[in-house]
Design a protein around this motif. Structure first.
Motif, PDB file in Angstrom:
ATOM      1  N   SER A  84      -3.671  -7.493  -4.031  1.00 24.72           N
ATOM      2  CA  SER A  84      -4.129  -7.086  -2.707  1.00 24.72           C
ATOM      3  C   SER A  84      -3.147  -7.565  -1.640  1.00 24.72           C
ATOM      4  CB  SER A  84      -5.522  -7.662  -2.453  1.00 24.72           C
ATOM      5  OG  SER A  84      -5.947  -7.374  -1.152  1.00 24.72           O
ATOM      6  N   PHE A  85      -2.720  -8.840  -1.748  1.00 17.04           N
ATOM      7  CA  PHE A  85      -1.746  -9.361  -0.788  1.00 17.04           C
ATOM      8  C   PHE A  85      -0.429  -8.603  -0.885  1.00 17.04           C
ATOM      9  CE2 PHE A  85      -4.168 -13.523  -0.901  1.00 17.04           C
ATOM     10  CZ  PHE A  85      -4.615 -13.416   0.408  1.00 17.04           C
ATOM     11  N   ALA A  86      -0.001  -8.305  -2.088  1.00 13.65           N
ATOM     12  CA  ALA A  86       1.255  -7.574  -2.268  1.00 13.65           C
ATOM     13  C   ALA A  86       1.166  -6.182  -1.657  1.00 13.65           C
ATOM     14  CB  ALA A  86       1.591  -7.482  -3.754  1.00 13.65           C
ATOM     15  N   LYS A  87       0.015  -5.530  -1.840  1.00 15.27           N
ATOM     16  CA  LYS A  87      -0.180  -4.183  -1.298  1.00 15.27           C
ATOM     17  C   LYS A  87      -0.130  -4.202   0.220  1.00 15.27           C
ATOM     18  CE  LYS A  87      -3.586  -0.570  -2.264  1.00 15.27           C
ATOM     19  NZ  LYS A  87      -4.915  -0.423  -2.803  1.00 15.27           N
ATOM     20  N   ARG A  88      -0.828  -5.199   0.818  1.00 22.00           N
ATOM     21  CA  ARG A  88      -0.805  -5.316   2.287  1.00 22.00           C
ATOM     22  C   ARG A  88       0.607  -5.598   2.777  1.00 22.00           C
ATOM     23  NH1 ARG A  88      -5.015  -9.610   3.276  1.00 22.00           N
ATOM     24  NH2 ARG A  88      -6.174  -9.059   1.434  1.00 22.00           N
ATOM     25  N   GLY A  89       1.315  -6.454   2.067  1.00 23.57           N
ATOM     26  CA  GLY A  89       2.679  -6.767   2.470  1.00 23.57           C
ATOM     27  C   GLY A  89       3.585  -5.566   2.354  1.00 23.57           C
ATOM     28  N   LEU A  90       3.371  -4.745   1.319  1.00 22.01           N
ATOM     29  CA  LEU A  90       4.177  -3.552   1.124  1.00 22.01           C
ATOM     30  C   LEU A  90       3.930  -2.539   2.233  1.00 22.01           C
ATOM     31  CD1 LEU A  90       6.188  -2.281  -0.818  1.00 22.01           C
ATOM     32  CD2 LEU A  90       4.287  -1.287  -2.055  1.00 22.01           C
ATOM     33  N   SER A  91       2.659  -2.325   2.584  1.00 22.36           N
ATOM     34  CA  SER A  91       2.363  -1.354   3.645  1.00 22.36           C
ATOM     35  C   SER A  91       2.875  -1.866   4.994  1.00 22.36           C
ATOM     36  CB  SER A  91       0.870  -1.022   3.704  1.00 22.36           C
ATOM     37  OG  SER A  91       0.083  -2.171   3.722  1.00 22.36           O
ATOM     38  N   LYS A  92       2.823  -3.181   5.209  1.00 22.20           N
ATOM     39  CA  LYS A  92       3.375  -3.742   6.453  1.00 22.20           C
ATOM     40  C   LYS A  92       4.888  -3.537   6.484  1.00 22.20           C
ATOM     41  CE  LYS A  92       2.803  -6.157  10.204  1.00 22.20           C
ATOM     42  NZ  LYS A  92       2.050  -5.645  11.328  1.00 22.20           N
ATOM     43  N   GLY A  93       5.527  -3.707   5.348  1.00 15.12           N
ATOM     44  CA  GLY A  93       6.973  -3.496   5.263  1.00 15.12           C
ATOM     45  C   GLY A  93       7.345  -2.052   5.543  1.00 15.12           C
ATOM     46  N   VAL A  94       6.543  -1.117   5.035  1.00 17.25           N
ATOM     47  CA  VAL A  94       6.789   0.306   5.288  1.00 17.25           C
ATOM     48  C   VAL A  94       6.642   0.602   6.778  1.00 17.25           C
ATOM     49  CG1 VAL A  94       5.852   2.620   4.897  1.00 17.25           C
ATOM     50  CG2 VAL A  94       6.154   1.068   2.973  1.00 17.25           C
ATOM     51  N   GLU A  95       5.643   0.007   7.401  1.00 12.81           N
ATOM     52  CA  GLU A  95       5.412   0.216   8.841  1.00 12.81           C
ATOM     53  C   GLU A  95       6.605  -0.291   9.654  1.00 12.81           C
ATOM     54  OE1 GLU A  95       2.479  -1.596  12.269  1.00 12.81           O
ATOM     55  OE2 GLU A  95       1.765  -1.564  10.192  1.00 12.81           O
ATOM     56  N   ILE A  96       7.085  -1.489   9.324  1.00 11.37           N
ATOM     57  CA  ILE A  96       8.226  -2.062  10.043  1.00 11.37           C
ATOM     58  C   ILE A  96       9.483  -1.231   9.819  1.00 11.37           C
ATOM     59  CG2 ILE A  96       9.762  -4.070  10.114  1.00 11.37           C
ATOM     60  CD1 ILE A  96       7.283  -5.794   9.541  1.00 11.37           C
ATOM     61  N   ALA A  97       9.689  -0.761   8.598  1.00  3.66           N
ATOM     62  CA  ALA A  97      10.865   0.064   8.300  1.00  3.66           C
ATOM     63  C   ALA A  97      10.806   1.368   9.086  1.00  3.66           C
ATOM     64  CB  ALA A  97      10.953   0.339   6.803  1.00  3.66           C
ATOM     65  N   GLY A  98       9.615   1.962   9.196  1.00  9.05           N
ATOM     66  CA  GLY A  98       9.453   3.199   9.968  1.00  9.05           C
ATOM     67  C   GLY A  98       9.818   2.992  11.426  1.00  9.05           C
ATOM     68  N   LYS A  99       9.377   1.861  11.992  1.00 11.04           N
ATOM     69  CA  LYS A  99       9.722   1.557  13.389  1.00 11.04           C
ATOM     70  C   LYS A  99      11.229   1.386  13.547  1.00 11.04           C
ATOM     71  CE  LYS A  99       5.377  -0.644  14.709  1.00 11.04           C
ATOM     72  NZ  LYS A  99       4.731  -1.909  15.117  1.00 11.04           N
ATOM     73  N   GLY A 100      11.860   0.756  12.576  1.00 14.83           N
ATOM     74  CA  GLY A 100      13.308   0.571  12.636  1.00 14.83           C
ATOM     75  C   GLY A 100      14.053   1.890  12.569  1.00 14.83           C
TER      76      GLY A 100
END
Length: 155
Positions: A84-100
């Motif tokens: 669950s933590f890994a999944k949340r971290g992955l989706s947060k990473g995708v969000e940050i990459a999209g903003k970049g």
């Protein structure tokens, strides 16, 4: 008294090597070999060490199926939480990459707009008799050897 078999020098009976030539005195070695130590006593006689005691248990632990089942359930919950933590971290990473990526696109668009705005003006038509740079097409003022606008060497 015996003599050395190699050089004939007189040597004592218990001398192992000749002091004159260094040859080996075989009879001295044969006499020494007859004094062999007695064989060790057979097992089970007096003087033998007793066998070592059996090893002691370090931990006295009884485990039944219920304990195993509880351990398996705890492991499942722990793995579920980790995923669950890994999944949340992955989706947060995708969000940050999209903003970049969006920020990079905006920067590229801004630079393209600035580049088109900063393009050099169309070449000015030279006055009759005035020199023109062969590289940029701008009229050259003065008698210099290089273009005032682009720095190209003039012929």
């Amino acid at each position: 008294m015996p003599f050395c078999e190699n050089c004939g020098q007189q040597i004592s009976e218990n001398q192992k090597f000749c002091p004159n030539c260094g040859a080996r005195n075989e009879p001295a070695f044969k006499d020494q070999g007859s004094a062999t130590p007695p064989p060790p006593p057979p097992p089970g006689q007096k003087g033998e060490a007793p066998p070592p005691p059996p090893p002691k248990k370090l931990i006295d632990l009884e485990i039944d199926q219920e304990d195993v089942d509880r351990g398996v359930e705890k492991a499942r919950r722990g793995l579920g939480a980790a995923f669950s933590f890994a999944k949340r971290g992955l989706s947060k990473g995708v969000e940050i990459a999209g903003k970049g990526i969006d920020a990079a696109k905006e920067t590229i668009d801004e630079r393209r707009a600035a580049q088109t705005a900063a393009q050099p003006p169309a070449p000015v038509q030279p006055v009759e008799g005035q020199r023109v740079c062969p590289n940029c097409g701008q009229p050259v003022t003065g008698s210099g050897k290089f273009c005032n606008h682009c720095g190209q060497r003039l012929e």
